[in-house]
Motif scaffolding. Structure first.
Motif, PDB file in Angstrom:
ATOM      1  N   VAL A 680     -27.552  67.430 -39.984  1.00 53.33           N
ATOM      2  CA  VAL A 680     -28.091  67.754 -41.160  1.00 53.33           C
ATOM      3  C   VAL A 680     -29.448  68.755 -40.621  1.00 53.33           C
ATOM      4  O   VAL A 680     -30.089  68.591 -39.719  1.00 53.33           O
ATOM      5  CB  VAL A 680     -28.729  66.619 -41.778  1.00 53.33           C
ATOM      6  CG1 VAL A 680     -29.472  65.822 -41.185  1.00 53.33           C
ATOM      7  CG2 VAL A 680     -28.871  66.992 -43.283  1.00 53.33           C
ATOM      8  N   LEU A 681     -29.656  69.656 -41.448  1.00 53.00           N
ATOM      9  CA  LEU A 681     -30.669  70.844 -41.256  1.00 53.00           C
ATOM     10  C   LEU A 681     -31.706  70.672 -42.167  1.00 53.00           C
ATOM     11  O   LEU A 681     -32.797  70.453 -41.837  1.00 53.00           O
ATOM     12  CB  LEU A 681     -30.035  72.155 -41.204  1.00 53.00           C
ATOM     13  CG  LEU A 681     -28.994  72.423 -39.989  1.00 53.00           C
ATOM     14  CD1 LEU A 681     -28.551  73.821 -40.187  1.00 53.00           C
ATOM     15  CD2 LEU A 681     -29.536  72.265 -38.624  1.00 53.00           C
ATOM     16  N   ASP A 682     -31.309  71.077 -43.486  1.00 47.80           N
ATOM     17  CA  ASP A 682     -32.323  71.219 -44.412  1.00 47.80           C
ATOM     18  C   ASP A 682     -32.223  70.149 -45.682  1.00 47.80           C
ATOM     19  O   ASP A 682     -30.906  69.616 -45.631  1.00 47.80           O
ATOM     20  CB  ASP A 682     -32.339  72.626 -45.149  1.00 47.80           C
ATOM     21  CG  ASP A 682     -32.688  73.739 -44.221  1.00 47.80           C
ATOM     22  OD1 ASP A 682     -32.125  74.923 -44.503  1.00 47.80           O
ATOM     23  OD2 ASP A 682     -33.380  73.391 -43.258  1.00 47.80           O
ATOM     24  N   ARG A 683     -33.062  70.205 -46.293  1.00 50.28           N
ATOM     25  CA  ARG A 683     -32.750  69.408 -47.812  1.00 50.28           C
ATOM     26  C   ARG A 683     -33.513  70.331 -49.056  1.00 50.28           C
ATOM     27  O   ARG A 683     -34.353  70.889 -48.647  1.00 50.28           O
ATOM     28  CB  ARG A 683     -33.455  68.068 -47.728  1.00 50.28           C
ATOM     29  CG  ARG A 683     -34.928  67.880 -47.422  1.00 50.28           C
ATOM     30  CD  ARG A 683     -35.951  66.806 -47.967  1.00 50.28           C
ATOM     31  NE  ARG A 683     -37.220  67.038 -47.804  1.00 50.28           N
ATOM     32  CZ  ARG A 683     -37.935  66.658 -46.884  1.00 50.28           C
ATOM     33  NH1 ARG A 683     -37.181  65.756 -45.757  1.00 50.28           N
ATOM     34  NH2 ARG A 683     -39.151  67.017 -46.693  1.00 50.28           N
ATOM     35  N   ASP A 757     -44.693  58.263 -50.166  1.00 48.73           N
ATOM     36  CA  ASP A 757     -44.825  58.894 -48.901  1.00 48.73           C
ATOM     37  C   ASP A 757     -43.550  58.371 -48.029  1.00 48.73           C
ATOM     38  O   ASP A 757     -43.238  57.090 -47.655  1.00 48.73           O
ATOM     39  CB  ASP A 757     -45.851  58.400 -48.114  1.00 48.73           C
ATOM     40  CG  ASP A 757     -46.303  59.321 -46.885  1.00 48.73           C
ATOM     41  OD1 ASP A 757     -47.429  59.144 -46.489  1.00 48.73           O
ATOM     42  OD2 ASP A 757     -45.543  60.090 -46.667  1.00 48.73           O
ATOM     43  N   LEU A 758     -42.436  59.376 -48.307  1.00 52.39           N
ATOM     44  CA  LEU A 758     -41.332  58.928 -47.696  1.00 52.39           C
ATOM     45  C   LEU A 758     -40.867  59.712 -46.411  1.00 52.39           C
ATOM     46  O   LEU A 758     -41.362  61.040 -46.354  1.00 52.39           O
ATOM     47  CB  LEU A 758     -40.256  59.116 -48.791  1.00 52.39           C
ATOM     48  CG  LEU A 758     -40.420  58.477 -50.066  1.00 52.39           C
ATOM     49  CD1 LEU A 758     -39.585  58.935 -51.122  1.00 52.39           C
ATOM     50  CD2 LEU A 758     -40.152  57.022 -49.778  1.00 52.39           C
ATOM     51  N   GLN A 759     -40.159  59.156 -45.659  1.00 53.65           N
ATOM     52  CA  GLN A 759     -39.555  59.977 -44.210  1.00 53.65           C
ATOM     53  C   GLN A 759     -38.107  59.733 -44.099  1.00 53.65           C
ATOM     54  O   GLN A 759     -37.804  58.694 -44.130  1.00 53.65           O
ATOM     55  CB  GLN A 759     -40.310  59.476 -43.086  1.00 53.65           C
ATOM     56  CG  GLN A 759     -40.060  59.768 -41.949  1.00 53.65           C
ATOM     57  CD  GLN A 759     -40.753  61.328 -41.621  1.00 53.65           C
ATOM     58  OE1 GLN A 759     -41.683  61.570 -41.777  1.00 53.65           O
ATOM     59  NE2 GLN A 759     -39.712  62.374 -41.426  1.00 53.65           N
ATOM     60  N   SER A 760     -37.358  60.895 -43.788  1.00 51.92           N
ATOM     61  CA  SER A 760     -35.963  60.742 -43.556  1.00 51.92           C
ATOM     62  C   SER A 760     -35.964  60.345 -42.131  1.00 51.92           C
ATOM     63  O   SER A 760     -36.667  60.814 -41.225  1.00 51.92           O
ATOM     64  CB  SER A 760     -35.342  62.139 -43.815  1.00 51.92           C
ATOM     65  OG  SER A 760     -35.214  62.284 -45.121  1.00 51.92           O
ATOM     66  N   LYS A 761     -35.036  59.598 -41.705  1.00 52.91           N
ATOM     67  CA  LYS A 761     -34.864  59.245 -40.259  1.00 52.91           C
ATOM     68  C   LYS A 761     -33.340  59.326 -40.141  1.00 52.91           C
ATOM     69  O   LYS A 761     -32.420  59.115 -40.861  1.00 52.91           O
ATOM     70  CB  LYS A 761     -35.295  57.834 -40.199  1.00 52.91           C
ATOM     71  CG  LYS A 761     -36.727  57.684 -40.175  1.00 52.91           C
ATOM     72  CD  LYS A 761     -37.110  56.234 -39.852  1.00 52.91           C
ATOM     73  CE  LYS A 761     -38.787  55.990 -40.608  1.00 52.91           C
ATOM     74  NZ  LYS A 761     -39.341  56.250 -39.190  1.00 52.91           N
TER      75      LYS A 761
ATOM     76  N   PRO B  59     -37.124  71.221 -43.777  1.00 58.07           N
ATOM     77  CA  PRO B  59     -36.402  70.870 -42.710  1.00 58.07           C
ATOM     78  C   PRO B  59     -36.057  69.155 -43.293  1.00 58.07           C
ATOM     79  O   PRO B  59     -37.032  68.881 -43.681  1.00 58.07           O
ATOM     80  CB  PRO B  59     -37.265  70.809 -41.606  1.00 58.07           C
ATOM     81  CG  PRO B  59     -38.289  71.891 -41.797  1.00 58.07           C
ATOM     82  CD  PRO B  59     -38.333  72.156 -43.321  1.00 58.07           C
ATOM     83  N   PHE B  60     -34.899  68.887 -42.878  1.00 57.32           N
ATOM     84  CA  PHE B  60     -34.519  67.321 -43.435  1.00 57.32           C
ATOM     85  C   PHE B  60     -35.835  66.517 -43.063  1.00 57.32           C
ATOM     86  O   PHE B  60     -35.925  65.414 -43.951  1.00 57.32           O
ATOM     87  CB  PHE B  60     -33.299  67.157 -42.929  1.00 57.32           C
ATOM     88  CG  PHE B  60     -32.785  65.945 -43.499  1.00 57.32           C
ATOM     89  CD1 PHE B  60     -32.785  64.789 -42.739  1.00 57.32           C
ATOM     90  CD2 PHE B  60     -31.911  65.883 -44.770  1.00 57.32           C
ATOM     91  CE1 PHE B  60     -32.290  63.478 -43.116  1.00 57.32           C
ATOM     92  CE2 PHE B  60     -31.394  64.650 -45.279  1.00 57.32           C
ATOM     93  CZ  PHE B  60     -31.456  63.604 -44.533  1.00 57.32           C
ATOM     94  N   PHE B  61     -36.148  66.523 -41.825  1.00 59.30           N
ATOM     95  CA  PHE B  61     -36.992  65.306 -41.412  1.00 59.30           C
ATOM     96  C   PHE B  61     -38.458  65.337 -41.554  1.00 59.30           C
ATOM     97  O   PHE B  61     -39.091  64.718 -40.995  1.00 59.30           O
ATOM     98  CB  PHE B  61     -36.697  65.019 -39.869  1.00 59.30           C
ATOM     99  CG  PHE B  61     -35.222  64.830 -39.558  1.00 59.30           C
ATOM    100  CD1 PHE B  61     -34.330  65.542 -39.258  1.00 59.30           C
ATOM    101  CD2 PHE B  61     -34.988  63.419 -39.725  1.00 59.30           C
ATOM    102  CE1 PHE B  61     -32.744  65.070 -38.960  1.00 59.30           C
ATOM    103  CE2 PHE B  61     -33.675  62.782 -39.693  1.00 59.30           C
ATOM    104  CZ  PHE B  61     -32.886  63.950 -39.058  1.00 59.30           C
ATOM    105  N   ASP B  62     -38.957  66.588 -42.387  1.00 64.07           N
ATOM    106  CA  ASP B  62     -40.194  66.641 -42.930  1.00 64.07           C
ATOM    107  C   ASP B  62     -40.686  65.519 -43.720  1.00 64.07           C
ATOM    108  O   ASP B  62     -39.679  65.156 -44.588  1.00 64.07           O
ATOM    109  CB  ASP B  62     -40.346  68.001 -43.441  1.00 64.07           C
ATOM    110  CG  ASP B  62     -40.755  69.260 -42.329  1.00 64.07           C
ATOM    111  OD1 ASP B  62     -41.200  70.033 -42.708  1.00 64.07           O
ATOM    112  OD2 ASP B  62     -40.640  68.744 -41.222  1.00 64.07           O
ATOM    113  N   PRO B  63     -41.765  64.920 -43.726  1.00 60.94           N
ATOM    114  CA  PRO B  63     -41.973  63.867 -44.656  1.00 60.94           C
ATOM    115  C   PRO B  63     -41.818  64.329 -46.047  1.00 60.94           C
ATOM    116  O   PRO B  63     -42.213  65.707 -46.362  1.00 60.94           O
ATOM    117  CB  PRO B  63     -43.474  63.494 -44.164  1.00 60.94           C
ATOM    118  CG  PRO B  63     -43.902  64.267 -43.389  1.00 60.94           C
ATOM    119  CD  PRO B  63     -42.918  65.358 -42.835  1.00 60.94           C
TER     120      PRO B  63
END
Lengths: 780, 376
Positions: A680-683, A757-761, B59-63
């Protein structure tokens, strides 16, 4: 005119006089202790350096000139018997080989006979003697056929969690797995960790990675042909094993001594019962559990010297449940096979052997997944009725001719889907079924051209008709009148040759062309049994494969060391994948065909193998370097991508050391490049929701998979005592590596997206930690 | 005894395995080459202004936090739409739009004020009459920002109404006052028609049953009753876009609408969407919980649109990602965008509206003509 006729007559007379009479020496070779017929036993005539092997039923036939001969009958692990024969008529000689009382020089894996790997015209084939794999480290003390063949070059699993094995870049559906001729569609329990094959009930395992002989077909990549034991026809025997996690019991014995025998073998794991109490109630993984059971059985009856019948069956079921309450995520997978084969061997005469079989095979699975408010359940099955007739004709030692006909009637339930999102439920009204008929005719000959050159040439004519039902006779009638519509028919040439460079080395080459008419369409990016078997239709064309392989084989120090290098190149067309965005509910009550897209694949590799066969310390090292790619116009923008199971490097190292007649130690180390994944690259935000943008298909590599297992076996063998036992201590995954099973993405943190405050992992799930086990095996 | 000790040790070792082994662990998945593209949601509807909402990918992993939302909008882009006849309009950024210059309608002014605050990346066709968007015509979109040019094409199909709409209580619903809107539709017999179904509750009585630990100011085990409305249109759940392949072409059929979720990351929708039991349903009055307030049936604005095939593929892929998001067993697919050099969608919808009330006694056949501020 008169002179011409006279000359011709004289020539013929001279020819007749100078050609010596030939006679046939034939019979069965069996194990004297158990009465089991031996597959692949060597029958070697010393005077003319000619040798052949017994067939699947222990039968051999050798036609040579009249004379006096010394014939050796050999099978690894048993004492060679030498017979002096005056061959002046067709002679039937059945031989029973004694157990080798001196346990020295046992090999780890029975590959061929002393120099069979050099002699045989077959290449890319490996034979495994189950008796001799029991000393390898075994997960939970359970010896496993699939795990052992995965230690050979060119054969891989996709890691823990695999539901299949991959041979030379082929998919898991491209392996033809036969248990006493019945097709096994999913040969794995516990995600490929235990196979469905109970080693206590198995006699012979033959894996063909390339150079597929003409009597096999229907799969592109390989054949794993497994034969069950017939059961001890001399005395009643009980074998069992009690382990920490699973147990098994085998009963076998004569129904009528030396005429009829049976074997029945069962296994069950109880890991769910043991582990559940050990997982904290508060653990997110509470409710995760697994169990399987299976039952393998066979009965045989020798009607006469010319006729034998066999009836064998298998039934097994698995249920796996995984829970992660923290993430609101769970899935359940129940699945299993059932097979039954009835076979009749008949000897027309010393040269012509035939086997006729009627076979039933069934595979069912169900997959259900739930995450928060989304739920999805898929049911699928495939059922086969199959009939075969296979002839074996050995006119002389230079030719071994095989020919026959096969017919299979398939019934598919490719995908019956139910789903739920929130309170909304989706269910089909009725189950959608598809029918098809598959048939083949083949002929092949193993020709000894001269001392150096041996060629196996074969031709297979295969056909597949979608839509039924029709009878076998109707099928062949339509076949030859070209009557049916929606019919695929193909010629499949098979060729392999061996050229002996010297006594201990040979060069081999093979070319195989084959078609596969039933396919496994894979919905997920993770290897789980969520895949569907579907037939070839107007839209879904048969898969088409061509493989060229060459190899150099050399033995050293009187066959103490075996080495080989094999190179292969494979091309596959009409491979099948789901279209991007295809949804399973599209196909309920209808064909899946519109959801598929088609493309091609290529696989290249180099396999290195070195094995020490004899001595106190034995083992092997296998290394494969390979590349497997796919290209589909409708996937990944038409750009070529790595196959899901492309593994650049694959290494297997095994070692076994016999300390004395009580203790045997062994170790296994495996290393493989990690599986591919689409990154996965972007959201981005659109229409009030967050969506993900993924990169190129399968362009990311998970971390490498590697693992070491060790084991120690202590055997208490008291001669003259009926009851024998052994203890096996194994440690799986010795250094506790968390090998990746799958990776998923989740969001962690406090609050919501506008106020938080969320973070994708990226989270990696692993299945098996270090697992010690003890098994107690007994026999009486 | 000697044999038991090793067995015991092994069992203990096994028991404590879970503590020494990471069944699940975070891994570094950072990808160096993320794309940072402009994301477009541009819509044309006959009789209403065309508009586009521009955001940027990250970027997907940015907060993700409040700053992320603030920074996500793209301002200062130049946007134009041209028709196949050669006509052209410019879309103006909402921050640059002085609505009072061409309308004194207080509701409209308030609407635009709130849009300026909430959606600074919104661009809108500024001046009426809004006849530029017409059925059966194709349009080209061009967006220029910081040297990047994005383009897209769409077609507005002709409109085709539902035959009728009515409400039915669902006996299988968690509460007896819940149900769905059904509609009867006759598909034109040209192949390739696609319908999209959206809804917006103009009025809804929200009843919340609190447990032992309610929020501050609320009594434990009490019931709160509030009248709320959806701030925008929501796509129906499970297949809000359907096309007429697979045997539906030219047929008449009944189907029903499942209420979609109001969750929207750009707005706080907790007020509208707290009641999990009512997910997927509309409410038909009748008080179920114990309180003394009136509970009225939902008043709903339904939007029933025809869209073109590329738009259908896009929304279908969006539906797929929504429903399989986070599921590691789903093959990941990207939204099938029609934006060149960007993400998102430019689509035209031939929309017909119906204003309906969630009561079983009425069949609706007449279309409704919403005002400008009702169409968002």
């Amino acid at each position: 005119m008169k002179n011409t006729f006279l000359s011709l007559f004289l020539c013929l007379s001279v020819f007749h006089l100078s050609a010596q009479e030939k006679y046939t020496l034939s019979g069965y070779v069996k194990d004297n202790e158990t009465g089991e017929y031996l597959i692949g036993a060597t029958v070697y005539v010393k005077e003319n350096f000619k040798g052949i092997s017994t067939n699947q039923y222990g039968f051999y036939s050798l036609t040579i000139e009249e004379g006096n001969y010394t014939v050796d009958y050999a099978f690894l692990g048993l004492k060679t018997q030498q017979k002096k024969i005056n061959l002046n008529k067709d002679t039937r000689l059945n031989v029973a080989l004694e157990t080798n009382a001196i346990i020295t020089q046992e090999v780890i894996v029975e590959s061929e006979g002393a120099d069979k790997n050099i002699e045989s015209s077959n290449m890319s084939q490996v034979k495994i003697d189950v008796k001799n794999i029991k000393k390898l480290p075994a997960f939970m003390g359970e010896v496993d056929v699939l795990k052992t063949i995965q230690l050979l070059p060119g054969v891989q699993s996709s890691g823990e969690g695999s539901s299949g094995f991959y041979v030379r870049g082929g998919g898991p559906d491209q392996n033809l797995i036969l248990l006493d001729e019945a097709t096994v569609y999913n040969a794995s329990h516990l995600f490929g960790f235990f196979s469905v094959f109970n080693a206590d009930a198995i006699k012979d395992i033959n894996l063909i990675k390339g150079g597929m002989p003409a009597q096999y077909g229907g799969r592109l990549a390989s054949v794993l042909d497994i034969s069950m034991k017939e059961g001890n026809s001399k005395k009643f025997e009980v074998d069992g094993g009690l382990g920490l996690i699973s147990s098994k019991l085998t009963l076998q014995g004569p129904i009528k001594k030396d005429t009829s025998s049976f074997i029945i073998s069962g296994r069950r794991t109880y890991i769910d019962v043991l582990v559940n109490p050990l997982i904290n109630d508060t653990s997110a993984f509470k409710g995760t559990g697994y169990y399987f059971f299976d039952l393998t059985s066979k009965v045989n009856y020798r009607i006469s010297d010319k006729d034998r019948i066999f009836l064998s069956g298998y039934f097994g079921r698995d249920v796996f449940s995984f829970r992660n309450e923290d993430r609101g995520f769970k899935f359940d997978i129940p699945w299993g096979n059932a097979t039954a084969s009835m076979r009749w061997n008949h000897l027309f005469n010393d040269k012509l052997f035939v086997n006729t079989s009627v076979i039933f095979s069934d595979y069912k699975f169900s997959f259900g997944a739930e995450q928060n408010d989304f739920e999805f359940k898929l049911n699928s099955s495939i059922t086969d009725w199959n009939t075969k007739i296979d002839f074996s004709y050995l006119p002389n030692y230079k030719h071994n001719i095989k020919f026959g006909a096969h017919f299979t009637y398939h019934t598919f339930v490719p995908g019956s889907v139910t789903g739920r999102s929130g309170e909304v439920v989706f269910e089909p009204e009725s189950i959608f079924k598809q029918y098809s008929n598959e048939g083949a005719l083949y002929i092949s000959d193993d020709i000894e051209v001269n001392d150096e050159l041996k060629i196996n040439a074969g031709l297979r004519y295969s056909s597949f008709q979608f839509g039924g039902p029709i009878t076998v006779l109707q099928y062949f009638k339509n076949e030859f009148s070209g009557d049916t519509i929606n019919h695929h028919r193909h010629i499949e040439p098979r060729l392999s040759l061996r050229y002996k460079l010297d006594k201990s080395s040979s060069f081999k080459a093979s070319y195989t062309q084959n078609y596969q008419y039933i396919h496994l369409a894979s919905l997920s990016s993770v290897s789980l049994p969520t895949d569907l078997w579907v037939p070839s239709t107007d839209i879904v064309k048969p898969q088409y494969g061509r493989q060229l392989a060459v190899g150099l084989f050399k033995n050293f120090f009187d066959n103490k060391w075996e080495t080989s290098i094999e190179a292969y190149h494979k091309k596959m067309d009409n491979l099948i994948e789901y279209k991007e965005g295809a949804l399973p509910e599209d196909n309920t009550n209808t064909s899946s065909d519109e959801s598929f897209t088609f493309g091609n694949g290529e696989s290249r590799g180099l396999e290195f193998f070195i094995k020490r066969r004899l001595g106190k310390t034995t083992g092997w090292l296998g290394y494969t370097i390979s590349k497997t790619t796919r290209q589909f116009d409708e996937l990944n923008n038409g750009v070529e991508f790595s196959a899901k199971y492309d593994r650049t490097h694959d290494i297997s190292l095994t070692a076994t050391h016999e300390l004395n007649d009580k203790w045997v130690f062994s170790a296994v180390f495996v290393y493989a490049t990690g599986n591919t994944l689409t990154p996965v690259l972007d959201r981005y935000v659109l229409d009030g929701r967050i969506y993900s943008q993924y990169g190129d298909r399968n362009s990311y590599r998970m971390p490498a998979y590697h693992r070491m297992d060790i084991s120690a076996t202590y055997t208490k063998n008291k001669p003259n005592k009926r009851f024998n036992s052994s203890w096996n201590f194994s440690i799986y995954n010795l250094y506790n590596r968390a090998n990746p099973y799958f990776i998923y993405f989740d969001v962690e943190g406090e609050g919501n997206l506008t106020d938080g405050d969320l973070q994708s992992k990226a989270l990696q799930v692993s299945l098996f930690p270090v697992i010690p086990s003890i098994t107690w095996n007994f026999n009486f | 005894m000697r044999k038991i000790i090793p067995l015991l040790l092994i069992t203990i070792g096994f028991v404590s395995c879970e503590k020494f082994f990471e069944f699940e662990q975070e891994v570094d998945f950072s990808q160096g080459n993320t794309n940072n593209k402009i994301v477009v949601q541009a819509v044309m509807q006959p009789g209403y202004p065309a508009y586009a909402l521009l955001t940027r990918s990250e970027p997907f992993f940015d907060p993700v936090n409040a700053q992320t939302i603030d920074n996500v909008f793209v301002e200062g882009a130049t946007i134009s739409i041209s028709s196949e006849d050669g006509e052209q309009v410019q879309l103006i950024n909402i921050l640059d739009l002085n609505i009072a210059a061409f309308s004194q309608d207080e509701e409209l002014i308030n609407l635009f004020d709130s849009l300026q605050n909430a959606l600074p990346g919104l661009y809108i066709q500024p001046t009426p009459p809004f006849t530029f968007s017409q059925a059966n015509k194709s349009y080209n979109l061009e967006i220029i920002k910081d040297g990047d040019t994005l383009t897209a094409t769409t077609t507005i199909p002709s409109e085709h109404p539902m035959d009728s709409v009515w409400f039915v209580l669902d006996e299988g619903a968690p509460r007896p006052n819940l149900g769905n809107f059904w509609f009867h539709y006759s598909d034109p017999d040209t192949l390739g028609n696609t319908i999209m179904i959206e809804h917006k509750r103009l009025f809804h009585t929200k009843e919340t049953q609190w447990g032992d630990n309610p929020p501050n100011g609320v009594s434990p085990n009490s019931v709160s009753v509030n009248d709320v409305e959806d701030p925008f249109f929501i796509k129906a759940l499970w297949g809000f876009v359907r096309n007429d392949f697979e045997g539906l072409n030219g047929t008449s059929f009944d189907t029903y609408l499942q209420r979609g979720t109001s969750n929207n990351i750009l707005f706080d929708t907790s007020e509208q969407d707290f009641e999990q039991e009512e997910n997927g349903y509309f409410k038909s009055g009748q008080s179920i919980l114990t309180h003394d307030k009136d509970v009225f049936p939902d008043t709903v604005l339904l939007r029933f649109s025809q869209i073109d095939y590329e738009s259908y593929l896009f929304w279908r892929s969006a539906d797929y990602q929504n429903n399989s998001g986070g599921n590691p067993f789903a093959e990941p697919i990207n939204l099938q965008s029609n934006i060149n050099n960007g993400y998102g969608i430019f689509y035209g919808q031939a929309a017909i509206y119906y204003k309906v009330i969630a009561k079983e006694d009425t069949i609706y056949t007449e279309r409704f003509y919403p005002s400008l501020f009702e169409i968002f």
